[in-house]
Design an enzyme around this catalytic site. Structure first.
Site, PDB file in Angstrom:
ATOM      1  N   VAL A   1      11.212 -22.091   2.893  1.00 23.72           N
ATOM      2  CA  VAL A   1      12.561 -21.530   2.969  1.00 23.72           C
ATOM      3  C   VAL A   1      13.384 -22.412   3.897  1.00 23.72           C
ATOM      4  CG1 VAL A   1      13.945 -19.558   3.714  1.00 23.72           C
ATOM      5  CG2 VAL A   1      11.799 -19.189   2.473  1.00 23.72           C
TER       6      VAL A   1
ATOM      7  N   TYR B   1     -23.690   1.282  32.724  1.00 25.31           N
ATOM      8  CA  TYR B   1     -24.510   0.471  33.637  1.00 25.31           C
ATOM      9  C   TYR B   1     -25.969   0.485  33.204  1.00 25.31           C
ATOM     10  CZ  TYR B   1     -27.785  -0.501  37.342  1.00 25.31           C
ATOM     11  OH  TYR B   1     -28.860  -0.987  38.041  1.00 25.31           O
TER      12      TYR B   1
ATOM     13  N   ARG C   1       0.826  -1.217   0.000  1.00 20.48           N
ATOM     14  CA  ARG C   1       0.000   0.000   0.000  1.00 20.48           C
ATOM     15  C   ARG C   1       0.857   1.264   0.000  1.00 20.48           C
ATOM     16  NH1 ARG C   1      -3.756  -3.232   3.019  1.00 20.48           N
ATOM     17  NH2 ARG C   1      -2.637  -2.918   4.980  1.00 20.48           N
TER      18      ARG C   1
ATOM     19  N   ASN D   1      -1.090  -9.625  13.724  1.00 14.96           N
ATOM     20  CA  ASN D   1      -1.600  -8.645  12.769  1.00 14.96           C
ATOM     21  C   ASN D   1      -1.053  -7.251  13.043  1.00 14.96           C
ATOM     22  OD1 ASN D   1      -3.734  -9.681  10.737  1.00 14.96           O
ATOM     23  ND2 ASN D   1      -4.189 -10.811  12.605  1.00 14.96           N
TER      24      ASN D   1
ATOM     25  N   CYS E   1      -6.682 -19.085  15.346  1.00 15.04           N
ATOM     26  CA  CYS E   1      -7.478 -19.090  16.578  1.00 15.04           C
ATOM     27  C   CYS E   1      -8.853 -19.710  16.358  1.00 15.04           C
ATOM     28  CB  CYS E   1      -7.636 -17.671  17.110  1.00 15.04           C
ATOM     29  SG  CYS E   1      -6.066 -16.834  17.450  1.00 15.04           S
TER      30      CYS E   1
END
Length: 461
Positions: A88, A436, A28, A315, A51
């Protein structure tokens, strides 16, 4: 694209969260004429949620592809030369090149780089014992691992499963197998499940797991995996007993996958993870970055390095690395160690230090444990919740929080995570203006009840 068309080449080792986030962010910021990007991934998948694997295995997530955020084709369409099923095998730091092997054909080739990102992740811990590699024994870290386990479950007639280890992976996989209709035994080396909690809080998890029909065996180390005449797993053995098994899942935890980096002479820490600066540049190497499950991070509460394998961190690391590689500037200051999980309807959360972490860091502390409810006690659906809080002696600085409860318990740990990051005291926390209404919490939120009690104890110490 060849090197003559680009002024620099970025090579990325690892095609999951950290590696491809870094590649995408760098793309980007830099056009294809300014930066060529080559990425290597030894598996079949990229940019997926590791996950989410227990929930896919357990059937809560129906399709594997729901866990994939971006496919190889989508990365290639964004100008990244992504080479799948390519591992690799060597990093030549002096020569600024990597050697890669096609997993299917065995063909090898060298690729030069100007900038390198190492995002090799973590590997499941496989104990050194007879039978650990037998058919029917599975680690669960990648989508390939999850698919292999599902394939085994589909062709296994028996319904007995043993999970070795009772950390996050072990607990989540126990739930997945219960959901699949298996009889589940969890064999755990520790005194209680969830060693990321203090034992008194782990005891609550233990009791809840047994209430779900899971057999818990604590203070027991698996010494070998027993196999039948067909070579497949038939049981696991400890020093005292055998536990029949048609499938075994290793939930012992993970280690940083840094064998490649160590062979290249790159620095690793006490937990075997790569060491970086705040910009996630590998220490002592101006043109090499590392992120994700293969690195160690700074614990902002204890001031010590630690290894935490979480997609949230990976991330963020990728975004930081991509910004720096792409000519911008970003840092990753550290973590407070927040994690949340569940086993069926039991929610388990923690952030900051356990008691043994505080002792190891040389901190003196006070602890309080309170019982409360997720909603106002009179409101339908209110469920019990236990909150444990650690505060530093004399200063009252919040050191850690652990929460075990039902619906509405787990994400309350985020209140404590923010307070830890801000360096708040428990006294300051009592004044937090939290939302609350009776359907959401009691008048005093359980975390604030714990903070009030901790503040009183600190004042009295």
């Amino acid at each position: 694209m060849n090197m003559s068309a680009a002024s620099e080449r970025l090579v990325v080792i690892g095609g999951d969260a950290a590696g491809m986030s870094a590649a995408s962010q760098a793309r980007r910021l830099k056009g294809p004429d300014a930066l060529e990007i080559v990425a290597f991934e030894r598996g079949h998948f990229t940019s997926y949620s590791a996950c989410g694997i227990p929930y896919w295995v357990g059937g809560d997530v129906e399709e594997r592809d729901q866990l994939i955020a971006r496919t190889p084709e989508e990365h290639r369409a964004r100008g990244i030369d992504l080479r799948m099923r390519t591992e690799v095998t060597e990093i030549d730091v002096a020569g600024q090149r990597v050697r890669a092997r096609d997993v299917d054909s065995g063909a090898e080739s060298w690729t030069s780089y100007d900038k390198l990102v190492i995002a090799t992740g973590a590997r499941p811990i496989r104990p050194e014992m007879p039978g650990a590699d037998a058919p029917g024994v599975h680690g669960v870290q990648t989508l390939d691992d999850g698919q292999a386990l599902l394939d085994t479950l589909a062709r296994t007639r028996g319904r007995r499963a043993v999970v070795v280890g009772a950390g996050y992976i072990g607990v989540e996989m126990a739930e997945a197998l219960i959901n699949r209709g298996y009889e589940v035994t969890v064999v755990n080396r520790g005194s209680e499940p969830m060693s990321t909690l203090d034992p008194d809080m782990g005891r609550l998890v233990h009791e809840a797991m047994e209430g779900l029909g899971i057999t818990m065996v604590n203070d027991a180390a698996v010494t070998k995996v027993l196999t039948g005449e067909d070579g497949r797993v038939r049981a696991v053995a400890t020093e005292d007993a055998e536990y029949p098994a048609d499938v075994v899942v290793l939930g012992i935890g993970v280690r940083p996958e840094t064998s490649l980096a160590k062979a290249a002479g790159l620095p690793v820490g006490h937990h075997d993870g790569l060491l970086t600066d705040l910009a996630l540049r590998v220490r002592g190497h101006e043109n090499i970055w590392a992120g994700g499950d293969c690195v160690e991070v700074l614990d902002l509460v204890s001031g010590q390095e630690r290894h935490i394998a979480l997609g949230t961190h990976a991330n963020k690391h990728g975004q930081v690395i991509g910004a720096n590689v792409g000519g911008g500037y970003a840092t990753f200051p550290g973590v407070v160690g927040t994690a949340v999980s569940k086993v069926c309807d039991l929610e388990i959360a923690r952030t900051g230090l356990r008691e043994k972490d505080a002792r190891r860091a040389g901190l003196q502390y006070e602890t309080v444990t309170i019982e409360s409810t997720s909603r106002a006690g009179y409101y339908p659906g209110a469920s019990p919740m236990t909150v444990k809080m650690l505060a530093e002696r004399r200063t009252g600085r919040l050191l850690g929080v652990q929460i075990v409860g039902r619906e509405g318990a787990g994400k309350r740990v985020d209140i404590a995570a923010v307070a830890l990051t801000a360096g708040m005291t428990v006294e300051q926390m009592t004044a937090l203006d939290l939302g609350y209404a009776p359907p959401f919490s009691p008048v005093w939120d359980p975390v604030l009840v714990a903070a009030r009690k901790a503040a009183s104890k600190v004042r009295a110490s």
